[in-house]
Design a protein around this motif. Structure first.
Motif, mmCIF file in Angstrom:
data_model
loop_
_atom_site.group_PDB
_atom_site.id
_atom_site.type_symbol
_atom_site.label_atom_id
_atom_site.label_comp_id
_atom_site.label_asym_id
_atom_site.label_seq_id
_atom_site.Cartn_x
_atom_site.Cartn_y
_atom_site.Cartn_z
ATOM 1 N N MET A 187 0.828 -1.209 0.000
ATOM 2 C CA MET A 187 0.000 0.000 0.000
ATOM 3 C C MET A 187 0.861 1.256 0.000
ATOM 4 O O MET A 187 0.539 2.256 -0.661
ATOM 5 C CB MET A 187 -0.935 -0.012 1.205
ATOM 6 N N ILE A 190 2.095 1.857 -3.560
ATOM 7 C CA ILE A 190 1.059 2.410 -4.434
ATOM 8 C C ILE A 190 0.837 3.895 -4.126
ATOM 9 O O ILE A 190 0.743 4.730 -5.032
ATOM 10 C CB ILE A 190 -0.260 1.628 -4.270
ATOM 11 N N ARG A 191 0.764 4.241 -2.864
ATOM 12 C CA ARG A 191 0.481 5.627 -2.477
ATOM 13 C C ARG A 191 1.582 6.578 -2.918
ATOM 14 O O ARG A 191 1.313 7.750 -3.219
ATOM 15 C CB ARG A 191 0.313 5.730 -0.957
ATOM 16 N N SER A 196 -1.249 8.114 -6.975
ATOM 17 C CA SER A 196 -1.472 6.950 -6.096
ATOM 18 C C SER A 196 -1.970 5.742 -6.873
ATOM 19 O O SER A 196 -2.903 5.046 -6.457
ATOM 20 C CB SER A 196 -2.470 7.313 -4.982
ATOM 21 N N GLU A 197 -1.334 5.482 -8.014
ATOM 22 C CA GLU A 197 -1.691 4.315 -8.821
ATOM 23 C C GLU A 197 -0.464 3.828 -9.577
ATOM 24 O O GLU A 197 0.468 4.573 -9.825
ATOM 25 C CB GLU A 197 -2.830 4.642 -9.793
ATOM 26 N N ALA A 229 -7.195 -1.475 -2.567
ATOM 27 C CA ALA A 229 -6.826 -0.933 -3.875
ATOM 28 C C ALA A 229 -7.788 -1.515 -4.898
ATOM 29 O O ALA A 229 -8.357 -2.580 -4.669
ATOM 30 C CB ALA A 229 -5.385 -1.291 -4.223
ATOM 31 N N LEU A 240 -3.410 -0.482 -10.677
ATOM 32 C CA LEU A 240 -3.864 -0.699 -9.316
ATOM 33 C C LEU A 240 -3.853 0.651 -8.625
ATOM 34 O O LEU A 240 -2.818 1.300 -8.508
ATOM 35 C CB LEU A 240 -2.947 -1.689 -8.596
ATOM 36 N N ARG A 241 -5.025 1.086 -8.180
ATOM 37 C CA ARG A 241 -5.199 2.432 -7.620
ATOM 38 C C ARG A 241 -5.502 2.368 -6.133
ATOM 39 O O ARG A 241 -6.347 1.580 -5.696
ATOM 40 C CB ARG A 241 -6.330 3.145 -8.362
ATOM 41 N N PHE A 242 -4.820 3.197 -5.378
ATOM 42 C CA PHE A 242 -5.047 3.290 -3.935
ATOM 43 C C PHE A 242 -6.480 3.724 -3.659
ATOM 44 O O PHE A 242 -7.001 4.629 -4.304
ATOM 45 C CB PHE A 242 -4.053 4.281 -3.318
#
Length: 252
Positions: A187, A190-191, A196-197, A229, A240-242
Motif C-alpha cells: 500500500m 502504491i500511495r 497513487s496508482e 486498492a 492498481l489504484r489506492f
C-alpha cells in the motif's frame, strides 16, 4: 452481499495492449473455486513454518461475486476439504487452509508430539467450525483439561472465552506479523506513485524487503480482495489504484 467489480488479472494470461480483460463469470454457478484456490496457492511461498495459508478475501480478486465465493468455500468447509481460521488480521478476515495440507504439515513438523497426533485423529475429522465449545471437547471427545491445555500449548487452540476456543495453526504468529508488514509495504508503494496508482505489471517487478516472507503477487491479491486498492483497465494495462478510506471524523 454487494457485488463488486474486481479484476481477475492474476492466474490468467496477460492481455495484449488495448485488449479488454476476460472476467470470470462469477454470477453463474460455474465458477471453479478449486482452480482459483490452486492459483492462489501458487503465490504462497512455501516454508517449513506454515502450511499454505490463503485468505478468503483473496478469492475476491479473481471472482466478482462474493456470495458465490462464500457459498462454495462454506461447502468445502462443510465436507471437510478445507478449514477456516480467524487469525486476528481484522474482524472480518478468515484464513483458509486445505485440510490435507494442514495434516501433512502437522505430521511433518510435529511428528513426535502426541497432542497433535490426538488432535489430527480426534478433532479434525469431527469439528469443522472456526471455534469449538469447551463442553463439546469434554463431553463428546472425553478430553481432559490437561488435553485441552496441551492443544493450546501446541498452538492448535486459542482462548475465545471461558467456555470456547478458536482453532489456530501452530507458529502462525510470525506469519501474521509479516503478512501485515507486507500489506503495508504494498500500500505504501502504491500511495507513493503518481496519482497513487501503478500498473500491475510494474508493481510485480518491485521487490519486497527480505523480512516479508510472501510474494508480491500474494500481497496484491490481498489488497485487491480487501478493497484497499482497485483495478482499473487503461490502454496501457491494468492499473492498481489506492483506495482512500472515508474519514470517520464528523465536522462540528
Amino acid at each position: 452481499m454487494n457485488k463488486r467489480k474486481i479484476s481477475d488479472y492474476y492466474g490468467f494470461k496477460k492481455r495484449p495492449y488495448g485488449i479488454t480483460h476476460n472476467y470470470l463469470e462469477s454470477e453463474t454457478n460455474n465458477c471453479d473455486i478449486g482452480s482459483t484456490l490452486q492459483e492462489l496457492k501458487k503465490t504462497f511461498k512455501q516454508n517449513d513454518k506454515n502450511p499454505p495459508i490463503i485468505f478468503v478475501h483473496q478469492f475476491y480478486s479473481f471472482i466478482k461475486c462474493r456470495t458465490t465465493v462464500d457459498k462454495q468455500i462454506n461447502a468445502l468447509q462443510a465436507c471437510g476439504k478445507v478449514r477456516l481460521f480467524k487469525l486476528g488480521i481484522d474482524e472480518c478476515s478468515l484464513a483458509l487452509v486445505v485440510t490435507d495440507d494442514l495434516i501433512e504439515f502437522l505430521n511433518k513438523s510435529y511428528s513426535s508430539n502426541h497432542s497433535i497426533k490426538k488432535f489430527i485423529k480426534v478433532i479434525i475429522p469431527e469439528v469443522r467450525d472456526v471455534c469449538v465449545e469447551k463442553a463439546l471437547l469434554k463431553e463428546k471427545f472425553k478430553l481432559t483439561d490437561r488435553d485441552i491445555s496441551e492443544f493450546i500449548n501446541a498452538g492448535l487452540l486459542t482462548v475465545k472465552s471461558e467456555l470456547s476456543y478458536w482453532f489456530s495453526i501452530p507458529s502462525v504468529g510470525e506469519f501474521v506479523k509479516t503478512f501485515i508488514k507486507g500489506r503495508k509495504a504494498v500500500m505504501r508503494t502504491i500511495r507513493k506513485c503518481k496519482y497513487s496508482e501503478i500498473l500491475i505489471t510494474e508493481l510485480e517487478k518491485r521487490s519486497l524487503e527480505k523480512s516479508i516472507t510472501q510474494s508480491m503477487q500474494y500481497h496484491i491479491h490481498d489488497v485487491i480482495g480487501a478493497e484497499l486498492a482497485k483495478c482499473v483497465d487503461t490502454t496501457s494495462g491494468t492499473v492498481l489504484r489506492f483506495v482512500k478510506m472515508p474519514s470517520t471524523n464528523k465536522k462540528k
